[in-house]
Design a protein around this motif. Structure first.
Motif, PDB file in Angstrom:
ATOM      1  N   ASP A  91     -21.935  -3.131  -3.374  1.00  0.00           N
ATOM      2  CA  ASP A  91     -22.670  -2.554  -4.508  1.00  0.00           C
ATOM      3  C   ASP A  91     -22.908  -1.058  -4.342  1.00  0.00           C
ATOM      4  O   ASP A  91     -23.131  -0.354  -5.330  1.00  0.00           O
ATOM      5  CB  ASP A  91     -24.017  -3.255  -4.687  1.00  0.00           C
ATOM      6  N   PHE A  92     -22.871  -0.568  -3.101  1.00  0.00           N
ATOM      7  CA  PHE A  92     -23.195   0.836  -2.840  1.00  0.00           C
ATOM      8  C   PHE A  92     -22.003   1.767  -3.057  1.00  0.00           C
ATOM      9  O   PHE A  92     -22.169   2.982  -3.039  1.00  0.00           O
ATOM     10  CB  PHE A  92     -23.718   0.997  -1.402  1.00  0.00           C
ATOM     11  N   PHE A  93     -20.814   1.199  -3.266  1.00  0.00           N
ATOM     12  CA  PHE A  93     -19.639   2.041  -3.475  1.00  0.00           C
ATOM     13  C   PHE A  93     -19.489   2.361  -4.958  1.00  0.00           C
ATOM     14  O   PHE A  93     -19.659   1.487  -5.816  1.00  0.00           O
ATOM     15  CB  PHE A  93     -18.376   1.320  -2.992  1.00  0.00           C
ATOM     16  N   PRO A  94     -19.133   3.612  -5.293  1.00  0.00           N
ATOM     17  CA  PRO A  94     -18.925   3.968  -6.702  1.00  0.00           C
ATOM     18  C   PRO A  94     -17.627   3.403  -7.249  1.00  0.00           C
ATOM     19  O   PRO A  94     -16.744   2.980  -6.497  1.00  0.00           O
ATOM     20  CB  PRO A  94     -18.873   5.505  -6.664  1.00  0.00           C
ATOM     21  N   ASP A  95     -17.507   3.402  -8.569  1.00  0.00           N
ATOM     22  CA  ASP A  95     -16.283   2.931  -9.220  1.00  0.00           C
ATOM     23  C   ASP A  95     -15.081   3.771  -8.773  1.00  0.00           C
ATOM     24  O   ASP A  95     -15.188   4.998  -8.603  1.00  0.00           O
ATOM     25  CB  ASP A  95     -16.415   3.042 -10.741  1.00  0.00           C
ATOM     26  N   ASP A  96     -13.947   3.097  -8.600  1.00  0.00           N
ATOM     27  CA  ASP A  96     -12.675   3.761  -8.280  1.00  0.00           C
ATOM     28  C   ASP A  96     -12.769   4.660  -7.046  1.00  0.00           C
ATOM     29  O   ASP A  96     -12.133   5.716  -6.978  1.00  0.00           O
ATOM     30  CB  ASP A  96     -12.180   4.579  -9.475  1.00  0.00           C
ATOM     31  N   ALA A  97     -13.547   4.240  -6.062  1.00  0.00           N
ATOM     32  CA  ALA A  97     -13.690   5.032  -4.838  1.00  0.00           C
ATOM     33  C   ALA A  97     -12.433   4.974  -3.972  1.00  0.00           C
ATOM     34  O   ALA A  97     -12.209   5.863  -3.147  1.00  0.00           O
ATOM     35  CB  ALA A  97     -14.897   4.548  -4.045  1.00  0.00           C
ATOM     36  N   PHE A  98     -11.611   3.929  -4.166  1.00  0.00           N
ATOM     37  CA  PHE A  98     -10.419   3.746  -3.343  1.00  0.00           C
ATOM     38  C   PHE A  98      -9.220   3.399  -4.224  1.00  0.00           C
ATOM     39  O   PHE A  98      -9.375   2.868  -5.313  1.00  0.00           O
ATOM     40  CB  PHE A  98     -10.641   2.627  -2.316  1.00  0.00           C
ATOM     41  N   VAL A 101       0.842  -1.197   0.000  1.00  0.00           N
ATOM     42  CA  VAL A 101       0.000   0.000   0.000  1.00  0.00           C
ATOM     43  C   VAL A 101       0.877   1.246   0.000  1.00  0.00           C
ATOM     44  O   VAL A 101       1.766   1.391   0.843  1.00  0.00           O
ATOM     45  CB  VAL A 101      -0.938   0.003   1.227  1.00  0.00           C
ATOM     46  N   GLU A 102       0.625   2.139  -0.933  1.00  0.00           N
ATOM     47  CA  GLU A 102       1.391   3.376  -1.022  1.00  0.00           C
ATOM     48  C   GLU A 102       0.998   4.346   0.093  1.00  0.00           C
ATOM     49  O   GLU A 102      -0.151   4.345   0.537  1.00  0.00           O
ATOM     50  CB  GLU A 102       1.142   4.054  -2.376  1.00  0.00           C
ATOM     51  N   PRO A 103       1.930   5.181   0.554  1.00  0.00           N
ATOM     52  CA  PRO A 103       1.592   6.204   1.539  1.00  0.00           C
ATOM     53  C   PRO A 103       0.476   7.119   1.027  1.00  0.00           C
ATOM     54  O   PRO A 103       0.384   7.394  -0.166  1.00  0.00           O
ATOM     55  CB  PRO A 103       2.901   6.978   1.713  1.00  0.00           C
ATOM     56  N   GLN A 104      -0.367   7.565   1.941  1.00  0.00           N
ATOM     57  CA  GLN A 104      -1.492   8.471   1.667  1.00  0.00           C
ATOM     58  C   GLN A 104      -2.569   7.865   0.758  1.00  0.00           C
ATOM     59  O   GLN A 104      -3.408   8.587   0.217  1.00  0.00           O
ATOM     60  CB  GLN A 104      -1.025   9.801   1.056  1.00  0.00           C
ATOM     61  N   ALA A 105      -2.541   6.558   0.570  1.00  0.00           N
ATOM     62  CA  ALA A 105      -3.552   5.927  -0.283  1.00  0.00           C
ATOM     63  C   ALA A 105      -4.920   5.910   0.408  1.00  0.00           C
ATOM     64  O   ALA A 105      -5.023   5.900   1.638  1.00  0.00           O
ATOM     65  CB  ALA A 105      -3.134   4.490  -0.619  1.00  0.00           C
ATOM     66  N   ARG A 106      -5.961   5.907  -0.421  1.00  0.00           N
ATOM     67  CA  ARG A 106      -7.323   5.695   0.078  1.00  0.00           C
ATOM     68  C   ARG A 106      -7.544   4.187   0.129  1.00  0.00           C
ATOM     69  O   ARG A 106      -7.466   3.514  -0.893  1.00  0.00           O
ATOM     70  CB  ARG A 106      -8.344   6.349  -0.850  1.00  0.00           C
ATOM     71  N   LEU A 130      -5.622  -1.391   9.441  1.00  0.00           N
ATOM     72  CA  LEU A 130      -6.023  -0.016   9.141  1.00  0.00           C
ATOM     73  C   LEU A 130      -5.329   0.971  10.066  1.00  0.00           C
ATOM     74  O   LEU A 130      -4.912   2.058   9.636  1.00  0.00           O
ATOM     75  CB  LEU A 130      -7.540   0.125   9.281  1.00  0.00           C
ATOM     76  N   HIS A 131      -5.214   0.615  11.325  1.00  0.00           N
ATOM     77  CA  HIS A 131      -4.570   1.504  12.295  1.00  0.00           C
ATOM     78  C   HIS A 131      -3.110   1.717  11.918  1.00  0.00           C
ATOM     79  O   HIS A 131      -2.590   2.842  11.974  1.00  0.00           O
ATOM     80  CB  HIS A 131      -4.682   0.894  13.692  1.00  0.00           C
ATOM     81  N   TYR A 132      -2.439   0.645  11.505  1.00  0.00           N
ATOM     82  CA  TYR A 132      -1.051   0.749  11.065  1.00  0.00           C
ATOM     83  C   TYR A 132      -0.941   1.648   9.832  1.00  0.00           C
ATOM     84  O   TYR A 132      -0.080   2.532   9.770  1.00  0.00           O
ATOM     85  CB  TYR A 132      -0.507  -0.641  10.751  1.00  0.00           C
ATOM     86  N   LEU A 133      -1.798   1.421   8.846  1.00  0.00           N
ATOM     87  CA  LEU A 133      -1.743   2.216   7.613  1.00  0.00           C
ATOM     88  C   LEU A 133      -2.021   3.688   7.889  1.00  0.00           C
ATOM     89  O   LEU A 133      -1.445   4.580   7.262  1.00  0.00           O
ATOM     90  CB  LEU A 133      -2.752   1.670   6.598  1.00  0.00           C
TER      91      LEU A 133
END
Length: 215
Positions: free
Chosen positions: A84-91, A26-31, A43-46
């Motif tokens: 299903d409720f998340f949009p495309d490329d949300a993260f 995982v890259e720094p500052q990633a969503r 998640l806490h570590y990231l």
């Protein structure tokens, strides 16, 4: 925490080896969206070490409470019903660690992972490992291993699969495998970038980085 706690180079309590591998991807500052995040330790570590903007989904109320107590944004839900409720490329990255086998429609879950995330990191216990094969061959019973510790009647796992099954499923769904790892039961790498029959034989855990073609 006591003086015996092992810490990493950042002074943070060391992650479980498989989670440490994921964190390194995982890259720094990633969503980041962590599905089945448990108590939120990854998640806490990231968040603390890599400055990521993390969100989590966890099916157990206890896991949600423990994650929220860490100051994380985690909601109760599951991969089968809530993606299903998340949009495309949300993260930038979506993580599904040791959870795929507990979903009702893993094929649909995989498609959703690469839809809502630019990359998806997936890991699961490999039912094709030689210990599982030997247990079935010799004893004629469902195997119980470090990665699959439950009896057949009380397991939360619904769809067990092998590394080969997973690779073929990705090909059928048009999902690209960017990275593939075979891990031992403790989460240490035993084979890299070779989603082949040998990895299927020696890997107790499969870990994959997935992407999809974007137009």
């Amino acid at each position: 925490m006591g003086p015996g706690v092992i810490r990493d180079a950042h002074g943070y309590p060391a992650l479980r080896p498989d989670l440490d591998l994921i964190a390194g991807m995982v890259e720094p500052q990633a969503r980041v969206l962590d599905i089945g995040c448990g108590d939120g330790v990854l998640l806490h570590y990231l968040d603390r070490v890599k400055g990521c903007d993390g969100r989590g989904i966890e099916i157990s109320q206890q896991g949600v409470q423990e994650s929220v107590a860490r100051g994380l944004s985690v909601i109760q839900g599951d991969a089968d019903h809530d993606l299903d409720f998340f949009p495309d490329d949300a993260f930038d990255v979506v993580v599904l660690s040791q959870t795929l086998q507990a979903t009702r429609r893993p094929d649909m879950v995989i498609r959703n992972l690469v839809r809502i995330g630019r990359r998806a990191i997936v890991s699961f216990p490999n039912f094709g490992h030689w210990r599982c094969r030997t247990h079935l061959l010799i004893r004629g019973r469902m195997p119980r291993t470090r990665g699959l510790p439950y009896a057949w009647y009380d397991t939360p796992n619904i769809h067990l699969c092998t590394i080969t099954d997973f690779v073929r499923s990705c090909a059928h769904a048009g999902v690209r495998i960017e990275t593939s790892l075979a891990l031992d039961s403790r989460g240490r790498v035993v084979r890299r970038n070779a989603p082949d029959g040998y990895a299927n034989l020696i890997g107790e855990i499969g870990m994959f980085v997935l992407t999809r073609d974007r137009v």
